[in-house]
Write a protein that holds these residues in place. Sequence first.
Motif, PDB file in Angstrom:
ATOM      1  N   SER A  65       0.833  -1.201   0.000  1.00 46.59           N
ATOM      2  CA  SER A  65       0.000   0.000   0.000  1.00 46.59           C
ATOM      3  C   SER A  65       0.867   1.251   0.000  1.00 46.59           C
ATOM      4  N   ALA A  66       1.973   1.211   0.739  1.00 51.92           N
ATOM      5  CA  ALA A  66       2.881   2.358   0.779  1.00 51.92           C
ATOM      6  C   ALA A  66       3.505   2.605  -0.592  1.00 51.92           C
ATOM      7  N   VAL A  67       3.841   1.523  -1.300  1.00 54.14           N
ATOM      8  CA  VAL A  67       4.399   1.660  -2.643  1.00 54.14           C
ATOM      9  C   VAL A  67       3.394   2.332  -3.570  1.00 54.14           C
ATOM     10  N   LEU A  68       2.160   1.854  -3.539  1.00 54.56           N
ATOM     11  CA  LEU A  68       1.137   2.400  -4.424  1.00 54.56           C
ATOM     12  C   LEU A  68       0.837   3.859  -4.093  1.00 54.56           C
ATOM     13  N   SER A  69       0.965   4.215  -2.814  1.00 52.55           N
ATOM     14  CA  SER A  69       0.727   5.601  -2.414  1.00 52.55           C
ATOM     15  C   SER A  69       1.764   6.543  -3.008  1.00 52.55           C
ATOM     16  N   GLY A  70       2.929   5.995  -3.347  1.00 53.27           N
ATOM     17  CA  GLY A  70       3.983   6.824  -3.896  1.00 53.27           C
ATOM     18  C   GLY A  70       3.907   7.025  -5.398  1.00 53.27           C
ATOM     19  N   PHE A  71       2.911   6.406  -6.039  1.00 58.77           N
ATOM     20  CA  PHE A  71       2.773   6.560  -7.486  1.00 58.77           C
ATOM     21  C   PHE A  71       2.434   8.006  -7.832  1.00 58.77           C
ATOM     22  N   ASP A  72       2.938   8.450  -8.952  1.00 56.05           N
ATOM     23  CA  ASP A  72       2.587   9.755  -9.472  1.00 56.05           C
ATOM     24  C   ASP A  72       1.073   9.827  -9.685  1.00 56.05           C
ATOM     25  N   ARG A  73       0.490  10.982  -9.395  1.00 61.52           N
ATOM     26  CA  ARG A  73      -0.964  11.134  -9.498  1.00 61.52           C
ATOM     27  C   ARG A  73      -1.456  10.850 -10.912  1.00 61.52           C
ATOM     28  N   ARG A  74      -0.650  11.157 -11.900  1.00 66.00           N
ATOM     29  CA  ARG A  74      -1.045  10.876 -13.276  1.00 66.00           C
ATOM     30  C   ARG A  74      -1.175   9.381 -13.521  1.00 66.00           C
ATOM     31  N   VAL A  75      -0.293   8.601 -12.888  1.00 70.86           N
ATOM     32  CA  VAL A  75      -0.372   7.147 -13.026  1.00 70.86           C
ATOM     33  C   VAL A  75      -1.631   6.632 -12.339  1.00 70.86           C
ATOM     34  N   ILE A  76      -1.896   7.091 -11.133  1.00 68.73           N
ATOM     35  CA  ILE A  76      -3.067   6.648 -10.375  1.00 68.73           C
ATOM     36  C   ILE A  76      -4.341   6.916 -11.160  1.00 68.73           C
ATOM     37  N   ASP A  77      -4.455   8.115 -11.705  1.00 63.93           N
ATOM     38  CA  ASP A  77      -5.669   8.474 -12.442  1.00 63.93           C
ATOM     39  C   ASP A  77      -5.796   7.726 -13.755  1.00 63.93           C
ATOM     40  N   SER A  78      -4.654   7.315 -14.322  1.00 54.23           N
ATOM     41  CA  SER A  78      -4.691   6.701 -15.651  1.00 54.23           C
ATOM     42  C   SER A  78      -4.916   5.196 -15.617  1.00 54.23           C
ATOM     43  N   ILE A  79      -4.698   4.546 -14.463  1.00 55.58           N
ATOM     44  CA  ILE A  79      -4.853   3.098 -14.388  1.00 55.58           C
ATOM     45  C   ILE A  79      -6.331   2.740 -14.526  1.00 55.58           C
ATOM     46  N   LYS A  80      -6.683   2.154 -15.652  1.00 55.95           N
ATOM     47  CA  LYS A  80      -8.063   1.745 -15.893  1.00 55.95           C
ATOM     48  C   LYS A  80      -8.194   0.251 -16.187  1.00 55.95           C
ATOM     49  N   VAL A  81      -7.045  -0.416 -16.301  1.00 53.04           N
ATOM     50  CA  VAL A  81      -7.043  -1.850 -16.580  1.00 53.04           C
ATOM     51  C   VAL A  81      -6.095  -2.540 -15.606  1.00 53.04           C
ATOM     52  N   ILE A  82      -6.552  -3.623 -14.982  1.00 51.82           N
ATOM     53  CA  ILE A  82      -5.696  -4.432 -14.113  1.00 51.82           C
ATOM     54  C   ILE A  82      -5.713  -5.868 -14.622  1.00 51.82           C
ATOM     55  N   HIS A  83      -4.499  -6.421 -14.794  1.00 52.42           N
ATOM     56  CA  HIS A  83      -4.336  -7.809 -15.203  1.00 52.42           C
ATOM     57  C   HIS A  83      -3.924  -8.634 -13.984  1.00 52.42           C
ATOM     58  N   PHE A  84      -4.620  -9.722 -13.728  1.00 55.22           N
ATOM     59  CA  PHE A  84      -4.207 -10.685 -12.715  1.00 55.22           C
ATOM     60  C   PHE A  84      -3.796 -11.957 -13.438  1.00 55.22           C
ATOM     61  N   GLY A  85      -2.550 -12.408 -13.210  1.00 57.24           N
ATOM     62  CA  GLY A  85      -2.074 -13.598 -13.890  1.00 57.24           C
ATOM     63  C   GLY A  85      -1.300 -14.495 -12.954  1.00 57.24           C
ATOM     64  N   GLY A  86      -0.674 -15.515 -13.518  1.00 52.82           N
ATOM     65  CA  GLY A  86       0.093 -16.446 -12.694  1.00 52.82           C
ATOM     66  C   GLY A  86      -0.804 -17.508 -12.085  1.00 52.82           C
ATOM     67  N   THR A  87      -0.280 -18.198 -11.100  1.00 52.99           N
ATOM     68  CA  THR A  87      -1.005 -19.320 -10.497  1.00 52.99           C
ATOM     69  C   THR A  87      -1.726 -18.941  -9.215  1.00 52.99           C
ATOM     70  N   ARG A  88      -1.727 -17.642  -8.867  1.00 54.55           N
ATOM     71  CA  ARG A  88      -2.352 -17.225  -7.612  1.00 54.55           C
ATOM     72  C   ARG A  88      -3.431 -16.165  -7.857  1.00 54.55           C
ATOM     73  N   SER A  89      -4.111 -16.246  -8.989  1.00 51.99           N
ATOM     74  CA  SER A  89      -5.107 -15.234  -9.312  1.00 51.99           C
ATOM     75  C   SER A  89      -6.184 -15.141  -8.243  1.00 51.99           C
ATOM     76  N   ARG A  90      -6.601 -16.307  -7.739  1.00 50.66           N
ATOM     77  CA  ARG A  90      -7.657 -16.301  -6.722  1.00 50.66           C
ATOM     78  C   ARG A  90      -7.218 -15.533  -5.488  1.00 50.66           C
ATOM     79  N   GLU A  91      -6.032 -15.859  -4.969  1.00 45.45           N
ATOM     80  CA  GLU A  91      -5.546 -15.192  -3.768  1.00 45.45           C
ATOM     81  C   GLU A  91      -5.240 -13.719  -4.033  1.00 45.45           C
ATOM     82  N   ASP A  92      -4.608 -13.451  -5.173  1.00 40.10           N
ATOM     83  CA  ASP A  92      -4.209 -12.079  -5.459  1.00 40.10           C
ATOM     84  C   ASP A  92      -5.416 -11.167  -5.618  1.00 40.10           C
ATOM     85  N   LEU A  93      -6.469 -11.643  -6.292  1.00 41.05           N
ATOM     86  CA  LEU A  93      -7.641 -10.805  -6.491  1.00 41.05           C
ATOM     87  C   LEU A  93      -8.384 -10.573  -5.189  1.00 41.05           C
ATOM     88  N   SER A  94      -8.579 -11.629  -4.395  1.00 38.20           N
ATOM     89  CA  SER A  94      -9.345 -11.481  -3.169  1.00 38.20           C
ATOM     90  C   SER A  94      -8.586 -10.726  -2.084  1.00 38.20           C
TER      91      SER A  94
END
Length: 219
Positions: A65-94
């Motif tokens: 959460s601290a890492v994400l808080s440090g993102f540039d505001r332009r990045v935060i506002d622009s993120i409109k797509v999230i990809h969940f991949g790998g073998t832990r999609s269930r855990e990562d999404l929830s």
Amino acid sequence: MFEPAARFFGTYTDSIDSDRDYGRLRISGSRHTFTISVGTCKVAFTSHHVWAWRGDRQDCLTNLSAVLSGFDRRVIDSIKVIHFGGTRSREDLSILGPILHRHFPNVEELVVTLSSSGPRPDAHLVLKALTLPLPLKDGGTWLFPRLTSLHLKTCREPIIYDGVLGIVEARRNGEVQAIQRVSIKNGRIGRDTVPKLKASLQEFRMAGTKYVETESKEP
């Protein structure tokens, strides 16, 4: 463990204007690795305990959460797509969903690669976090309230996609944006579920997906 990522993503803002893909956040986890990337900027962690979700789970979530808080505001506002991949999609999404929801309020599209590992690998369990509001002290809140597009894919046939209809109906009746577009790839789906999805969506696509007959629930 996320401190190096914070420093690395901090330098990313210098090239944001030249990265055409910076509106996408990608999360990929397995037993010993975890990767987070924004556009072409990627950080990968490798450890025997990096993503075990035991003991130090809260520390990991706090640091992320601290890492994400440090993102540039332009990045935060622009993120409109999230990809969940790998073998832990269930855990990562929830588990990560609530954090990503809080930091990236403009998400409109989810792309999820489903794993068929585990005793019940069906899609409605993997995406259970999208079906009901999160229970909070001051009431419930839906994950990604602006979500309108959902894309699911799997590399193995056992996953059954019938649970997707429940997600579409629940969010249509909730106080959030209705899902308008769904695509599924591989896996199986009930023959009678397809016309219901088509009637509920603006766009429904499927590829490499086999029909299965569903049992009647009439007495």
